[in-house]
Design a protein around this motif. Sequence first.
Motif, PDB file in Angstrom:
ATOM      1  N   LYS A 193       5.575   5.610   2.317  1.00 51.40           N
ATOM      2  CA  LYS A 193       5.727   6.590   3.262  1.00 51.40           C
ATOM      3  C   LYS A 193       6.852   6.151   4.246  1.00 51.40           C
ATOM      4  O   LYS A 193       7.647   6.685   4.632  1.00 51.40           O
ATOM      5  CB  LYS A 193       4.449   6.920   3.743  1.00 51.40           C
ATOM      6  N   ILE A 194       6.529   5.062   4.876  1.00 53.55           N
ATOM      7  CA  ILE A 194       7.495   4.505   5.775  1.00 53.55           C
ATOM      8  C   ILE A 194       8.882   4.406   5.074  1.00 53.55           C
ATOM      9  O   ILE A 194       9.970   4.626   5.768  1.00 53.55           O
ATOM     10  CB  ILE A 194       6.952   3.222   6.323  1.00 53.55           C
ATOM     11  N   ASP A 204       0.839  -1.240   0.036  1.00 52.47           N
ATOM     12  CA  ASP A 204       0.011   0.020   0.098  1.00 52.47           C
ATOM     13  C   ASP A 204       0.971   1.529   0.215  1.00 52.47           C
ATOM     14  O   ASP A 204       2.018   1.360   0.275  1.00 52.47           O
ATOM     15  CB  ASP A 204      -0.715  -0.005   1.135  1.00 52.47           C
ATOM     16  N   ASN A 216       1.160   3.667   2.025  1.00 51.01           N
ATOM     17  CA  ASN A 216       1.522   3.859   3.296  1.00 51.01           C
ATOM     18  C   ASN A 216       2.897   3.262   3.521  1.00 51.01           C
ATOM     19  O   ASN A 216       3.746   3.760   4.348  1.00 51.01           O
ATOM     20  CB  ASN A 216       0.712   3.587   4.491  1.00 51.01           C
TER      21      ASN A 216
END
Lengths: 214, 214, 214
Positions: C9-10, C4, C6
Amino acid sequence: MLPDINVYKILEIIGTIAFASSGAMVAVKRRLDYLGIVVLGVTTAVGGGMCRDILIGQTPPGMFLDPTNTIIAFWTVNCMFLTIRMKWSQLLHLQGETYDNIMNFLDAVGLGLFTATGVNMAISAGFGNNGFLCAFLGVITGVGGGILRDILSGQTPVVLRKHIYACASIAGAVSYLLFMQAADHNLSMFLSSSIVVMIRLLARKYDWNLPGAQ
Amino acid sequence: MLPDINVYKILEIIGTIAFASSGAMVAVKRRLDYLGIVVLGVTTAVGGGMCRDILIGQTPPGMFLDPTNTIIAFWTVNCMFLTIRMKWSQLLHLQGETYDNIMNFLDAVGLGLFTATGVNMAISAGFGNNGFLCAFLGVITGVGGGILRDILSGQTPVVLRKHIYACASIAGAVSYLLFMQAADHNLSMFLSSSIVVMIRLLARKYDWNLPGAQ
Amino acid sequence: MLPDINVYKILEIIGTIAFASSGAMVAVKRRLDYLGIVVLGVTTAVGGGMCRDILIGQTPPGMFLDPTNTIIAFWTVNCMFLTIRMKWSQLLHLQGETYDNIMNFLDAVGLGLFTATGVNMAISAGFGNNGFLCAFLGVITGVGGGILRDILSGQTPVVLRKHIYACASIAGAVSYLLFMQAADHNLSMFLSSSIVVMIRLLARKYDWNLPGAQ
């Protein structure tokens, strides 16, 4: 009574002269020619403002639209050049430590006023609600010229190495933002610049340095 | 009869080739790898125009929107790389002083045309009433690539040290502005570029240097 | 199933941490003080994005408008500073080759994701039809921070010298553009970043270097 805004204009000119002189001195020590001395001197004086203007998209930078400071820096460098070439500084006994102390004080005044001016311009440009950006633009206005000077003359920027120079500018920028909450522009500029000058004078006197990692 | 504008296009290509070669040579001397040679060569050729475009807020810079010069610089660097690697230059007897003289002449042509082009672009962008800005943008177009090359390769920019390089560019920019008062674009470009080339050739021949302060 | 957004983002945070650490380590080796370490660390992490934003005229740069990465870089540098000063790294046995391998892997992840992010932002900003510009902005996002770090610390940029660092970024940017023709954003980012990481790991393992000219 606080000084009128015209006093700040005069102080900013003093700061420009101090910054231009410091750039010219570096160029002289690196044995650059006349043009190198002019470029380094002028860059030191107006380079910080140029970086700020590029970062906030005000192009062409103010140093071209209102070249007052650029012209002052130019003539300052020419006076320095003549003074050194003619050895007038020896006649005036402006040498060694006396000279260093005068320059250091003027430079501190310049740093304080340039920092506050930078924060002020960031607020005028409409970034007042972004404190981090305002503080950064103030600091880059104050120390950017010196960083460009050092990059152009091929050394690690002094502000990264010595005597809490950038720290004083950061303290000035943050305190200007804080004072602006409660006081007007003139008072904030006076107080925050004084803080910068004080930190710089104390740092020099007591040889303050930030710790390294080792 | 003055040369047609297409002649200037060809001359600008020659200037690009000369600048790209000078960047590549610096990279070779510093023992950079293939990519370092490409980056330094291309930066030297198009870096001055990039600085000019950022200063007047024309983003993205022209080197991306019309990459003709960027591509020419890229292939120039590749030819240089092959030539040096294959030692073809020895076969062609293009060595030492002959090579230096050719490169110096091409570089002077490039400097002259880049300077005039920079002033011209500044006028086109609507800054014609600010002579200082126009002249500065011309000079930065001419010498900016070389300054970036020297910063990237870790040395004090040559333009600040030697052989009235930036001076020739300044003379070209100012004279272009003066000629534009009385003559058209083509004639001004021809005359101002000639002045730059002449100054550079004379400076090299008679080893002109600006005085230092000591 | 692909990860995903996210997850990206990590991963970007991991890249920021790796870049900030590499900048801090260079500053420590050059014996800069606390502020120098902070400036070099943060510049390495967010400087590439700043260059990209200035080049496409998105001012003020994103690092000020959404300072998440700037803040992460700041705290990373502070942790590094404490770790080195307190000699905690010896307690954790995070030294020498183990440490280098971890950092190299994180740095490769950062390089891959920053490159893809840069290309993606260039497309979002409406430059999708100019592949050369998109690829360049991706590469400058990936390697720009490291170049600024090296210029500020007074050495020839590592990316011009060693281990196909910029090459990996170029391969990533070009492959991202190619994948975008056929796949969606997530898949393209995953594949192109993987290519960058793979090239970097192989280059280190087998000591790949680009040829020089001599």
